[in-house]
Design a protein around this motif. Sequence first.
Motif, PDB file in Angstrom:
ATOM      1  N   ARG A  69       0.842  -1.363   0.124  1.00  0.00           N
ATOM      2  CA  ARG A  69      -0.097  -0.047   0.014  1.00  0.00           C
ATOM      3  C   ARG A  69       0.737   1.150   0.035  1.00  0.00           C
ATOM      4  N   ARG A  70       2.045   1.268   0.798  1.00  0.00           N
ATOM      5  CA  ARG A  70       2.860   2.386   0.862  1.00  0.00           C
ATOM      6  C   ARG A  70       3.530   2.574  -0.263  1.00  0.00           C
ATOM      7  N   THR A  71       3.868   1.417  -1.097  1.00  0.00           N
ATOM      8  CA  THR A  71       4.582   1.751  -2.292  1.00  0.00           C
ATOM      9  C   THR A  71       3.526   2.328  -3.318  1.00  0.00           C
ATOM     10  N   VAL A  72       2.230   1.798  -3.199  1.00  0.00           N
ATOM     11  CA  VAL A  72       1.363   2.712  -4.350  1.00  0.00           C
ATOM     12  C   VAL A  72       1.493   3.880  -3.961  1.00  0.00           C
ATOM     13  N   ALA A  73       1.318   4.563  -2.668  1.00  0.00           N
ATOM     14  CA  ALA A  73       1.250   5.855  -2.529  1.00  0.00           C
ATOM     15  C   ALA A  73       2.604   6.535  -2.774  1.00  0.00           C
ATOM     16  N   GLU A  74       3.892   5.848  -2.593  1.00  0.00           N
ATOM     17  CA  GLU A  74       5.051   6.406  -3.004  1.00  0.00           C
ATOM     18  C   GLU A  74       5.128   6.772  -4.375  1.00  0.00           C
ATOM     19  N   VAL A  75       4.742   5.733  -5.318  1.00  0.00           N
ATOM     20  CA  VAL A  75       4.789   5.744  -6.736  1.00  0.00           C
ATOM     21  C   VAL A  75       3.914   6.993  -7.327  1.00  0.00           C
ATOM     22  N   GLY A  76       2.630   7.236  -6.302  1.00  0.00           N
ATOM     23  CA  GLY A  76       1.738   8.275  -6.939  1.00  0.00           C
ATOM     24  C   GLY A  76       2.364   9.599  -6.473  1.00  0.00           C
ATOM     25  N   GLN A  77       3.485   9.844  -5.627  1.00  0.00           N
ATOM     26  CA  GLN A  77       4.237  10.875  -5.345  1.00  0.00           C
ATOM     27  C   GLN A  77       5.159  11.196  -6.336  1.00  0.00           C
ATOM     28  N   VAL A  78       5.833  10.319  -7.236  1.00  0.00           N
ATOM     29  CA  VAL A  78       6.606  10.511  -7.895  1.00  0.00           C
ATOM     30  C   VAL A  78       6.400  11.623  -8.971  1.00  0.00           C
ATOM     31  N   GLU A  79       7.316  12.712  -9.184  1.00  0.00           N
ATOM     32  CA  GLU A  79       7.069  13.552 -10.198  1.00  0.00           C
ATOM     33  C   GLU A  79       7.154  12.734 -11.689  1.00  0.00           C
ATOM     34  N   PRO A  80       6.047  13.189 -12.352  1.00  0.00           N
ATOM     35  CA  PRO A  80       6.161  12.680 -13.765  1.00  0.00           C
ATOM     36  C   PRO A  80       7.352  13.021 -14.582  1.00  0.00           C
ATOM     37  N   GLU A  81       7.883  12.080 -15.462  1.00  0.00           N
ATOM     38  CA  GLU A  81       8.974  12.553 -16.322  1.00  0.00           C
ATOM     39  C   GLU A  81       8.632  13.396 -17.428  1.00  0.00           C
TER      40      GLU A  81
END
Lengths: 76, 212
Positions: free
Chosen positions: A44-56
């Motif tokens: 769950r945390r991974t999904v949330a962290e992926v959502g925080q990544v700045e799009p390239e």
Amino acid sequence: MTCAELVELVTAFLEGALDPDTERRFIEHLAICDGCETYVDQMRRTVAEVGQVEPESLSDETRDRLLEAFRTFPRE
Amino acid sequence: MGVVLPTDDVLVDGLRAGDEEMFACLLNGWSGSMVRLARSFVSTAASAEEVVQDTWLAVFQGIERFEGRSSLQTWVYRILINIARKRGSAEQRTVPWASLVPDRDPTVDSSRFRGPHDQYPGGWLAFPERWPSTEGEVLANEVRATVAAAIQSLPIRQQVVLTLRDIDGQTADDVCALLDISTANQRVLLHRARAAVRSRLERYFAATGVES
Ligand SMILES: [Zn+2]
């Protein structure tokens, strides 16, 4: 359901895509297994962290060219 | 989600009216997924950038005809896929998404679990370590960089599905329709991608040794 089996079903579980019997066994396992509880939390945390990544982004050249094309595109 | 954008109505009006600031926002928000999506059809990064560029030019042309039957993003991504497919077949690169058989090996190394002759076969040998919270700005930035690097190192199709689902926030159904893949394959790709990023985060937290 073993821990090794459970970890492969986490995404299906989070999507609500497990059949009722498998979902029941998943939840029963989770209730008594700290290791799998941690694993599911981490997914769950991974999904949330992926959502925080700045799009390239595009290269500056392509980006500038597109902004220019948009600016000069003939409109009514 | 990475970038918060206005509603489709506002976006479409902005594109039609030539709102440059809004278009720049769209470029920031969608380019990552668009480049990855293009890259899953064509052979080089440069070629993928050109596909993205041609897509936007087609969008400028076609936006007057957009009727809102799908979301704007889906509409734009469909245009991109059409352009990328043509280009991919010209480059003889396309392995159709539909023909894909995802790898189904375990996503957590089998050495983490007890063997078949153990009292608890398939149980954790050692539980995963709990992760610290990342409230501090420095740690949060490092985590974000770790996640970005992890995404970048995934096979391209996993990158595409992960980006569409967990960064763009599209639904499973949308992604299946867009890529023309089965629900099961979509889920396998998403699961493998998330599990790989999780495992990278696990190594990162183990190496930094931050107490939870
Ligand atoms: Zn377990």
